[in-house]
Design a protein around this motif. Structure first.
Motif, PDB file in Angstrom:
ATOM      1  N   SER A 246       0.818  -1.214   0.000  1.00 17.35           N
ATOM      2  CA  SER A 246       0.000   0.000   0.000  1.00 17.35           C
ATOM      3  C   SER A 246       0.850   1.262   0.000  1.00 17.35           C
ATOM      4  O   SER A 246       0.419   2.310  -0.506  1.00 17.35           O
ATOM      5  N   ASP A 247       2.076   1.201   0.543  1.00 16.74           N
ATOM      6  CA  ASP A 247       2.925   2.395   0.560  1.00 16.74           C
ATOM      7  C   ASP A 247       3.346   2.809  -0.846  1.00 16.74           C
ATOM      8  O   ASP A 247       3.547   4.001  -1.115  1.00 16.74           O
ATOM      9  N   PHE A 248       3.495   1.837  -1.740  1.00 18.65           N
ATOM     10  CA  PHE A 248       3.822   2.181  -3.125  1.00 18.65           C
ATOM     11  C   PHE A 248       2.669   2.941  -3.763  1.00 18.65           C
ATOM     12  O   PHE A 248       2.860   3.998  -4.384  1.00 18.65           O
ATOM     13  N   ARG A 249       1.462   2.442  -3.592  1.00 18.62           N
ATOM     14  CA  ARG A 249       0.290   3.133  -4.158  1.00 18.62           C
ATOM     15  C   ARG A 249       0.124   4.517  -3.541  1.00 18.62           C
ATOM     16  O   ARG A 249      -0.144   5.498  -4.247  1.00 18.62           O
ATOM     17  N   GLU A 250       0.302   4.605  -2.215  1.00 15.94           N
ATOM     18  CA  GLU A 250       0.155   5.889  -1.534  1.00 15.94           C
ATOM     19  C   GLU A 250       1.249   6.860  -1.956  1.00 15.94           C
ATOM     20  O   GLU A 250       0.993   8.058  -2.133  1.00 15.94           O
ATOM     21  N   GLY A 251       2.452   6.376  -2.132  1.00 16.11           N
ATOM     22  CA  GLY A 251       3.546   7.240  -2.554  1.00 16.11           C
ATOM     23  C   GLY A 251       3.291   7.848  -3.928  1.00 16.11           C
ATOM     24  O   GLY A 251       3.501   9.048  -4.141  1.00 16.11           O
ATOM     25  N   ILE A 252       2.820   7.027  -4.854  1.00 13.99           N
ATOM     26  CA  ILE A 252       2.535   7.524  -6.200  1.00 13.99           C
ATOM     27  C   ILE A 252       1.324   8.452  -6.192  1.00 13.99           C
ATOM     28  O   ILE A 252       1.344   9.539  -6.789  1.00 13.99           O
ATOM     29  N   ASN A 253       0.266   8.045  -5.506  1.00 12.35           N
ATOM     30  CA  ASN A 253      -0.957   8.863  -5.493  1.00 12.35           C
ATOM     31  C   ASN A 253      -0.729  10.209  -4.821  1.00 12.35           C
ATOM     32  O   ASN A 253      -1.234  11.244  -5.290  1.00 12.35           O
ATOM     33  N   SER A 254       0.008  10.236  -3.710  1.00 15.07           N
ATOM     34  CA  SER A 254       0.255  11.509  -3.028  1.00 15.07           C
ATOM     35  C   SER A 254       1.105  12.426  -3.901  1.00 15.07           C
ATOM     36  O   SER A 254       0.909  13.652  -3.896  1.00 15.07           O
ATOM     37  N   PHE A 255       2.022  11.857  -4.662  1.00 10.70           N
ATOM     38  CA  PHE A 255       2.828  12.661  -5.581  1.00 10.70           C
ATOM     39  C   PHE A 255       1.955  13.266  -6.682  1.00 10.70           C
ATOM     40  O   PHE A 255       2.028  14.467  -6.975  1.00 10.70           O
ATOM     41  N   LEU A 256       1.094  12.453  -7.270  1.00 10.66           N
ATOM     42  CA  LEU A 256       0.230  12.936  -8.356  1.00 10.66           C
ATOM     43  C   LEU A 256      -0.790  13.947  -7.857  1.00 10.66           C
ATOM     44  O   LEU A 256      -1.165  14.881  -8.579  1.00 10.66           O
ATOM     45  N   PRO A 261       2.198  12.325   1.882  1.00 12.67           N
ATOM     46  CA  PRO A 261       1.745  10.930   1.938  1.00 12.67           C
ATOM     47  C   PRO A 261       1.250  10.542   3.324  1.00 12.67           C
ATOM     48  O   PRO A 261       1.629  11.150   4.335  1.00 12.67           O
ATOM     49  N   ASP A 262       0.421   9.528   3.364  1.00 14.28           N
ATOM     50  CA  ASP A 262      -0.078   8.963   4.619  1.00 14.28           C
ATOM     51  C   ASP A 262       0.248   7.473   4.595  1.00 14.28           C
ATOM     52  O   ASP A 262      -0.591   6.643   4.269  1.00 14.28           O
ATOM     53  N   PHE A 263       1.502   7.145   4.932  1.00 16.68           N
ATOM     54  CA  PHE A 263       1.966   5.774   4.821  1.00 16.68           C
ATOM     55  C   PHE A 263       1.459   4.903   5.960  1.00 16.68           C
ATOM     56  O   PHE A 263       1.146   5.386   7.049  1.00 16.68           O
ATOM     57  N   SER A 264       1.421   3.605   5.712  1.00 16.55           N
ATOM     58  CA  SER A 264       0.970   2.634   6.709  1.00 16.55           C
ATOM     59  C   SER A 264       1.997   2.493   7.824  1.00 16.55           C
ATOM     60  O   SER A 264       3.198   2.711   7.601  1.00 16.55           O
ATOM     61  N   PRO A 265       1.561   2.085   9.029  1.00 14.79           N
ATOM     62  CA  PRO A 265       2.529   1.795  10.093  1.00 14.79           C
ATOM     63  C   PRO A 265       3.479   0.683   9.664  1.00 14.79           C
ATOM     64  O   PRO A 265       3.145  -0.154   8.826  1.00 14.79           O
ATOM     65  N   TRP A 266       4.641   0.693  10.252  1.00 14.45           N
ATOM     66  CA  TRP A 266       5.635  -0.329   9.929  1.00 14.45           C
ATOM     67  C   TRP A 266       5.130  -1.712  10.311  1.00 14.45           C
ATOM     68  O   TRP A 266       4.549  -1.916  11.376  1.00 14.45           O
ATOM     69  N   ASP A 267       5.343  -2.689   9.432  1.00 13.67           N
ATOM     70  CA  ASP A 267       4.882  -4.053   9.650  1.00 13.67           C
ATOM     71  C   ASP A 267       6.057  -5.003   9.448  1.00 13.67           C
ATOM     72  O   ASP A 267       6.610  -5.089   8.348  1.00 13.67           O
TER      73      ASP A 267
END
Length: 280
Positions: A246-256, A261-267
């Motif tokens: 999900s961090d990949f999708r969030e990283g790209i979407n927040s850039f666009l 970004p609102d990244f997920s907690p570390w897992d």
């Protein structure tokens, strides 16, 4: 930021805004090193790694010193009795912070010598003040470069600069430490912790926890690999973990979308060993 409840602990732990601050806490001994403090330090690192609220870790000393080296009583005992107080092969290696899958920043707020410098060198980044005094100290104590310092210093500074510091045990202050590459940032003493914490908060807010954890693992593994091995390992991490995260999708979407970004907690599950490359 407020003190932890257990102010008698040898290492204090405070967490705010995704940043954990671990503070060596031996005020009666100027934060000099002991095996008991080392054990507590590694235990607190483990707590930080397991805590999903923690994304970045700062290691510092409470008061005016970082860590001025091994406790003088221990050194005196070893010199006069001719033996070590503990078997170093039975202790956790000083490289342990490199196994923590979150950024670890040494905030060198004051005197940093001997094993204190080794502790700092095994953090991922090192920040210091213009007033801090940093020294290897070993040659002036009749000691070799301990705990792998002879491996890490030449890789950071180059062989001749490393030997200069190891042969002479001379004191290096903030600006020279930055020029040498011994540290990565230098701040004025009165703003030092504020600026260090602000740097860490920006990492916690703007950088993906899973990406930072994998990048850290990649960098340290690559020190002992070929470029081709590092290239292939990056592809494995991509196929196994990041392309579906999900961090990949969030990283790209927040850039666009031109937003933070609102990244997920570390897992920790995202850090399992990558699968083999697909046959195709």
């Amino acid at each position: 930021m407020t003190d932890t409840i257990d102010t008698d602990s040898l290492v204090l732990r405070e967490v705010k805004d995704g940043v954990a601050v671990l503070s060596f806490n031996r005020p009666d001994r100027a934060n000099s090193y002991s095996v008991s403090m080392e054990i507590e330090y590694y235990r607190k690192l483990d707590e930080c790694e397991a805590d999903p609220e923690v994304r970045v870790i700062i290691v510092t000393g409470r008061g005016k010193t970082f860590c001025p080296g091994m406790d003088s009583d221990t050194l005196s005992s070893q010199a006069n009795e001719g033996g070590a107080s503990t078997n170093p092969h039975k202790r956790v290696p000083v490289t342990y912070p490199r196994n923590i899958r979150k950024p670890v920043i040494a905030a060198i707020n004051g005197a940093c010598a001997g094993i204190g410098l080794i502790v700092a060198m095994n953090c991922d980044l090192r920040f210091t003040t213009t007033r801090a005094k940093i020294t290897t100290s070993f040659s002036q104590r009749g000691i070799m470069a301990e705990h792998g310092l002879a491996w890490i210093l030449p890789r950071v500074l180059g062989p001749s600069k490393a030997l200069d510091l190891l042969f002479t045990s001379r004191i290096v202050r903030g600006e020279e430490a930055l020029r040498l590459g011994l540290v990565d940032r230098v701040f004025e003493a009165d703003t030092f912790m504020d600026e260090t914490i602000e740097f860490a908060r920006n990492l916690a807010k703007l950088s993906s926890p899973v990406a930072m954890g994998i990048i850290k693992q990649q960098v340290y593994e690559a020190l002992d690999s070929t470029q081709e091995e590092a290239r292939v390992m990056a592809i494995r991490w991509w196929y196994d973990t990041l392309r579906g995260h999900s961090d990949f999708r969030e990283g790209i979407n927040s850039f666009l979308e031109k937003r933070e970004p609102d990244f997920s907690p570390w897992d920790p599950e995202t850090h399992r060993a990558p699968a083999p490359l697909p046959a195709d």
